[in-house]
Structure formats: C-alpha cells, structure tokens
Write a protein that holds these residues in place. Structure first.
Motif, PDB file in Angstrom:
ATOM      1  N   LEU A 283       0.830  -1.209   0.000  1.00  0.00           N
ATOM      2  CA  LEU A 283       0.000   0.000   0.000  1.00  0.00           C
ATOM      3  C   LEU A 283       0.859   1.252   0.000  1.00  0.00           C
ATOM      4  O   LEU A 283       0.449   2.288  -0.537  1.00  0.00           O
ATOM      5  CB  LEU A 283      -0.933  -0.004   1.213  1.00  0.00           C
ATOM      6  N   MET A 284       2.065   1.182   0.582  1.00  0.00           N
ATOM      7  CA  MET A 284       2.945   2.350   0.630  1.00  0.00           C
ATOM      8  C   MET A 284       3.550   2.676  -0.724  1.00  0.00           C
ATOM      9  O   MET A 284       4.050   3.776  -0.938  1.00  0.00           O
ATOM     10  CB  MET A 284       4.072   2.117   1.640  1.00  0.00           C
ATOM     11  N   PHE A 285       3.537   1.714  -1.636  1.00  0.00           N
ATOM     12  CA  PHE A 285       4.131   1.938  -2.947  1.00  0.00           C
ATOM     13  C   PHE A 285       3.144   2.577  -3.931  1.00  0.00           C
ATOM     14  O   PHE A 285       3.531   2.920  -5.049  1.00  0.00           O
ATOM     15  CB  PHE A 285       4.633   0.616  -3.537  1.00  0.00           C
ATOM     16  N   ARG A 286       1.899   2.708  -3.524  1.00  0.00           N
ATOM     17  CA  ARG A 286       0.880   3.289  -4.390  1.00  0.00           C
ATOM     18  C   ARG A 286       0.894   4.814  -4.292  1.00  0.00           C
ATOM     19  O   ARG A 286       1.061   5.378  -3.210  1.00  0.00           O
ATOM     20  CB  ARG A 286      -0.511   2.783  -4.004  1.00  0.00           C
ATOM     21  N   LYS A 287       0.705   5.484  -5.423  1.00  0.00           N
ATOM     22  CA  LYS A 287       0.655   6.954  -5.437  1.00  0.00           C
ATOM     23  C   LYS A 287      -0.776   7.440  -5.234  1.00  0.00           C
ATOM     24  O   LYS A 287      -1.336   8.167  -6.053  1.00  0.00           O
ATOM     25  CB  LYS A 287       1.235   7.482  -6.750  1.00  0.00           C
ATOM     26  N   THR A 288      -1.341   7.013  -4.133  1.00  0.00           N
ATOM     27  CA  THR A 288      -2.660   7.463  -3.728  1.00  0.00           C
ATOM     28  C   THR A 288      -2.519   8.321  -2.475  1.00  0.00           C
ATOM     29  O   THR A 288      -1.451   8.385  -1.862  1.00  0.00           O
ATOM     30  CB  THR A 288      -3.583   6.264  -3.428  1.00  0.00           C
ATOM     31  N   TYR A 293       0.388   8.951   2.496  1.00  0.00           N
ATOM     32  CA  TYR A 293       0.383   9.132   3.956  1.00  0.00           C
ATOM     33  C   TYR A 293       1.158   8.006   4.642  1.00  0.00           C
ATOM     34  O   TYR A 293       2.001   8.255   5.517  1.00  0.00           O
ATOM     35  CB  TYR A 293      -1.061   9.161   4.463  1.00  0.00           C
ATOM     36  N   LEU A 294       0.898   6.764   4.233  1.00  0.00           N
ATOM     37  CA  LEU A 294       1.608   5.633   4.830  1.00  0.00           C
ATOM     38  C   LEU A 294       3.115   5.704   4.552  1.00  0.00           C
ATOM     39  O   LEU A 294       3.934   5.430   5.435  1.00  0.00           O
ATOM     40  CB  LEU A 294       1.059   4.319   4.276  1.00  0.00           C
ATOM     41  N   ARG A 295       3.460   6.096   3.325  1.00  0.00           N
ATOM     42  CA  ARG A 295       4.873   6.156   2.959  1.00  0.00           C
ATOM     43  C   ARG A 295       5.600   7.235   3.763  1.00  0.00           C
ATOM     44  O   ARG A 295       6.728   7.008   4.252  1.00  0.00           O
ATOM     45  CB  ARG A 295       5.007   6.428   1.464  1.00  0.00           C
TER      46      ARG A 295
END
Length: 604
Positions: A283-288, A293-295
């Motif tokens: 989920l951290m690798f997604r550009k959402t 936020y997670l990244r």
C-alpha cells in the motif's frame, strides 16, 4: 532416462515436458506436473553441477532469506525466521529427493537455443554439456574449453511443452573498472563467491551497498584486517521482522522446532502473518492519498531507526533522500551496528581505477586491497530466457519484443507466436515487497492448466492471442503509473533503457494469485487434434439428441408430467446419477461403433 524416448543413435530425445533450470521454480514446476498428471515424462536441464539455482550460486557469507517454503511440501522446523542459505538449500534438495525429482535432472548442461518446429508441433532444444571442472567455477566455459567439445557433448531434445525456470537474477555484472585485470589480489562477484580465499587478516574492498553487501559486510568485518565499502546511493534499511517464537532470547527458543511441528495451525498462522504484513507494505508503494500518507509515516520512522543505529559521521551517506520503495529495501541484520567498528569504512568516493594492490578513487586516495568483492548487481535484460528462442515464422523473442514496443508478457509468462512455451520468472513477475516463490507457483499452476489439452493429447498447441498479450501489457504499464516506482526521481535496475518497469508486478501479490487463478479461455488459441475435435462434436451431438428426445417425449405427456418426473428425481439423486452414467456410457459406446464403422467404410 526411463520415460525419455530416444530412437536411433542420432535421433533427438523426446519428452512431453522439458524444464530449463533446477532452482526452486524448476523443482516446483516438476512437482506440479507430477501431482496434476501423475506422469514422469519430463526432464530438467540444469547448467550447474547441483540443484538449487539462485540459492546454490549465492552462497556468500551471511546469505539468508525470509522463510521460503513450497506450498506442496512445507517445512515446519526452520531454525530461524530468516533461513540461512545452507538451510534453505538443504530444504530444496530434500524436497527434490522426497518427490522423486532428482533422478529427472541432468546437470552441467547449457541450453543454447530453442526453436518451434511447426510441422511436428514440438519444441526442439539444442543442448551443450559443460566441462567446467573447477568446483568454484560458475561462469561460462572458455573458448578453449568450448573448442574441446565433441559431437557427443552436443545433442537435441524435443518436447511438447517447454517451460523456462531460469532465475530472474542470473548473470552478475562484469567488472568494468579500469585496471582490474592488473590486480594482483583476488577479485570476484558476490554471486560467484570464491571459498578458497581466506579473508582473515586481509584488507577487503566491497563494491556496492545493496542487499547482498548488507549481509556480507557485517559477516566478514569481524575477521578482516579492514573492510572498506564503496557505495553510490543510500538505501532504505529496515529492521528484520521476527516473531517472538523466533527470538533466541526467549525461554522456549530451544523448543522452537518442536512447537512449530506439533502445535496445529501455528506454522500456517506464522506464514499468514508474514504474508499479510508484506501485503500491507505494498500500500505504501501506491501513489494514492492513503499510500502517500503511509509512505511518509514509514519514512519518518525508518529515518529515526537508521539515525539511532549508525554513527553520526555516516548520516549523509546512509540516510536516503528519495521516496521509500524506489529501490529494493535492505533488511538490517547487524549492518548498521557494524558501521561502528574501527576496521570498517564506508565511502561514496567514486572508484577511478584499480592498481596491482590498491583501489584508487576520483579524489586520489588509495585503499590497499588484498581482496575485492563486487556486489554491484546483475546484467540488465530478460535473464530468465538467456538462450535464443525462435517461435512461429522464424521470429525470435527479441524481434517479438521489438515489434510490440518493449519487453512484456501475458500474465508474466506467455508470448504470442511462441506456443506451448511458458516462463516462470518472466517480465514483471518480481514483487517489490514479498516472496517471488509465490508468484512462481501461481504462474506454474496457470501453465499446467492451460497446457492440459497438450499433455492429454487432445491439442497440438496452446498459444496466447496477440490481443490478449497487448491488453495485458497495457494493464501492467497502467498499473505502474500508479506506483512510486514510475517517477522521475526513481532510478533502479527495475527500469529498462526506455524508462519502462519490466521487472516488478504493479499490483498486490493477492491480485496476482487471483489473476492467474481465473483466466479467460478467449485469451488462448487452442489447436485441437482431429481425434479430439471428432470426440467433442460427437458428445455435443449426443447431448443435443438427448435434449431433443426429452423435449419431444414431454410434448406427448399430459400436463404436469414433468413436474412429477423431476420431483421423483430430486427425491432420489442416486437414481439420477445412475441414469446419467448409463446414458453417457451408451452415447460413447455408440459413438465408438460409429467411428469404427466409418473407418471401415473408408477402408473399403
């Protein structure tokens, strides 16, 4: 080999299935074939002297990985949560022996080329026996050794289905530092570790700071006179996860293996926990918005972790300035604490050239060296298919990629124009957050299902359509646009020279499992044999005749007859089963008589 045909002295050998590579993917493919079809008509060709693939070649000090385990032959008594290379290799060997696969492997054999024979509907594989007698040598034979090959050292093997199980990271980069040929010490790559060399009391240079280097450096530094590590860019270093059961400081550590073996569901729960933790990382690798936020939160946490673990003088070198996930993350197992050692030096001063006994940097500094270990990665390109592959109409795989605008595949494993061919570690099969073995197994399962008509003798070839391959390539490219990997400030071996990510799968591992589990029959062109087509048409005609007969009979019965008939059928399912069985048997027997009669009339 017992189930491999060879007719005549010069005739090619033949088997239904030919597997290239005896690593974990090759062993898995053989196991899936045996389990699904109960057949031993296959052969595995392995270029090395022993099985294990990546985990036999990468036998450097400190090598370890998160619990790899085949789904069909799980191991419960791992000594550590991150298994060492020797323990993992022992498990792979044990699996091959227990499942009877070892006897089907031919070692020290190179695949030179594979070509599709349209007339015979087979793959013809050109093979060469390797004559590298040095126990540590893993590279290609020299020109002199190649010239010594006799006619008996080259042969041809034909098969119905060809599956390449060559690893994604196969050929290490060649050392291109000026002057390396003049070095009087020992120079080798981490993936070609020379175990003859004793590092005790030596000045060792390590070039690179990726995953391999992070395992090697803290392992060798305690015994070297000095360890100097040259790096280019910082890496995101994360702590190794370890459940309480695998903590050696706990009271029940010595009972770990018994606990894992005898408490029902515990081992499965640990694997599920590891899988879910890794899936959450994606989920951290997604550009959402949520992914960003997670990244950001994880980056802040890791920067604090790295500052606390390494010396302050190395902050500028160690702390990365690019988003988490751009490059492969490095697991910390003593690497950061090792930077505190007096005989350890980390520098990003570029290497200018190598002299007889030293490494010289761009700033003019000299570092004495007895041993140089290259940890600078692998050669770019599709290493999973290192041989010449020629499909229909004489088109090579390189020409196929060029025609479609770059490297890509349908569901990471199949190419239009190359029937009955699959690859387990193909384009975009690598995951940036979890085990490649999972991807390899689901792709293997897909290949076994798709190729079933060929294995059963019902079809001559199965080939993915051009439309399906193009659509899937677009699906992969669109997915990468939503990940952190596909950004202007991310550079890594994931990307090709055109800026396309041809290595990573841009979705979760769960998505890949489901994507391979449920595929569309419309994506495949299946050329059935005449016998199978005739049988299929006969069954359809028989079924249609039965339905028409029932319908005609129903029109002659009074109102409510079928309601009463189906009521009786529902009250006695066993009777319905017997009736259907008798009907099918009758139809097939009548069809067989019809075919014999037709054949007899043609003969007359």
């Amino acid at each position: 080999m017992s189930n491999t045909e060879k007719i005549g002295a010069n005739a090619p050998e033949f088997s239904k299935l030919l597997i290239i590579g005896a690593g974990m993917s090759g062993i898995s493919t053989a196991a899936y074939y045996k389990r699904r079809y109960g057949d031993d008509d296959y052969v595995i060709y392995e270029r090395q002297k022993k099985l294990g693939g990546t985990w036999w070649m990468n036998n450097y000090p400190g090598g370890a990985t998160l619990l790899y385990s085949f789904s069909f032959y799980p191991k419960y008594d791992w000594s550590k949560f991150f298994a060492s290379q020797p323990e993992l290799l022992e498990y792979v060997n044990d699996t091959a022996v227990k499942l009877g696969i070892t006897s089907r492997i031919r070692f020290s054999t190179d695949v030179e080329a594979c070509e599709w024979i349209e007339e015979a509907k087979r793959w013809r594989v050109h093979l060469r026996r390797r004559r590298v007698d040095k126990p540590w040598a893993l590279d290609e034979p020299t020109q002199e050794e190649d010239a010594q090959l006799e006619e008996a050292d080259r042969w041809v093997h034909e098969c119905l289905v060809l599956i390449s199980c060559v690893g994604a990271l196969r050929e290490p980069k060649d050392c291109n530092i000026p002057g390396h040929g003049n070095f009087q010490g020992t120079l080798f790559h981490s993936a070609r570790w020379d175990h003859r060399v004793d590092l005790r009391g030596k000045d060792v240079i390590v070039v690179g700071n990726g995953c391999s280097a992070a395992q090697i450096v803290p392992t060798i530094t305690p015994i070297t006179k000095s360890t100097t590590q040259f790096m280019r860019s910082a890496q995101w270093i994360i702590p190794r996860p370890s459940p309480p059961l695998f903590d050696d400081n706990t009271a029940f550590a010595k009972y770990r293996r018994y606990i894992l073996c005898w408490i029902p569901g515990l081992n499965l729960s640990l694997r599920l926990w590891a899988f879910m933790v890794n899936e959450a990382v994606f989920l951290m690798f997604r550009k959402t918005k949520f992914g960003n936020y997670l990244r950001a939160a994880k980056e802040k946490e890791l920067l604090e972790y790295m500052r606390a673990g390494c010396p302050e003088k190395y902050y500028d070198l160690v702390l990365p300035k690019y988003p988490l996930g751009c490059k492969r993350r490095v697991l910390n197992d003593g690497y950061l604490s090792n930077l505190h050692r007096d005989n350890m030096l980390l520098t990003n001063d570029p290497i200018s050239h190598i002299e007889e006994n030293a490494v010289v940097t761009a700033s003019g500094k000299k570092y004495h060296a007895d041993v140089i270990v290259m940890c600078d990665g692998y050669k770019p390109g599709l290493s999973a298919i290192p041989f010449r592959l020629t499909g229909k109409n004489g088109q090579t795989l390189e020409e196929h990629f060029e025609a479609l605008g770059g490297v890509g595949a349908y569901k990471t494993c199949a190419f239009n124009g190359f029937p009955n061919f699959f690859v387990t570690c193909g384009p975009n099969s690598v995951t940036g957050h979890t085990s490649l073995l999972i991807a390899s197994e689901v792709v293997t399962d897909l290949a076994m299902k798709v190729a079933k008509p060929v294995f059963k003798g019902q079809a001559e070839e199965v080939e993915v359509t051009r439309k399906a391959e193009m659509e899937y390539r677009k699906f992969i490219d669109d997915g990468h646009k939503q990940t952190v990997w596909q950004t202007n400030f991310c550079t890594s071996w994931y990307m090709d020279k055109h800026g396309r990510n041809t290595s990573l799968y841009p979705y979760s591992q769960t998505h890949m499992v489901l994507d391979c589990m449920f595929y569309s029959q419309k994506d495949w062109n299946i050329r059935y044999t005449p016998k199978a087509l005739c049988r299929s048409r006969m069954v359809k005609i028989a079924c249609l005749s039965i339905l028409l007969g029932l319908a005609f009979q129903g029109m002659r019965q009074p109102k409510g007859y079928f309601g009463e008939l189906w009521g009786r059928a529902l009250r006695s399912l066993s009777s319905v089963s017997q009736i259907l069985t008798q009907c099918a048997s009758s139809v097939l027997s009548q069809g067989a008589l019809f075919v014999r009669g037709l054949a007899g009339s043609r003969a007359n």
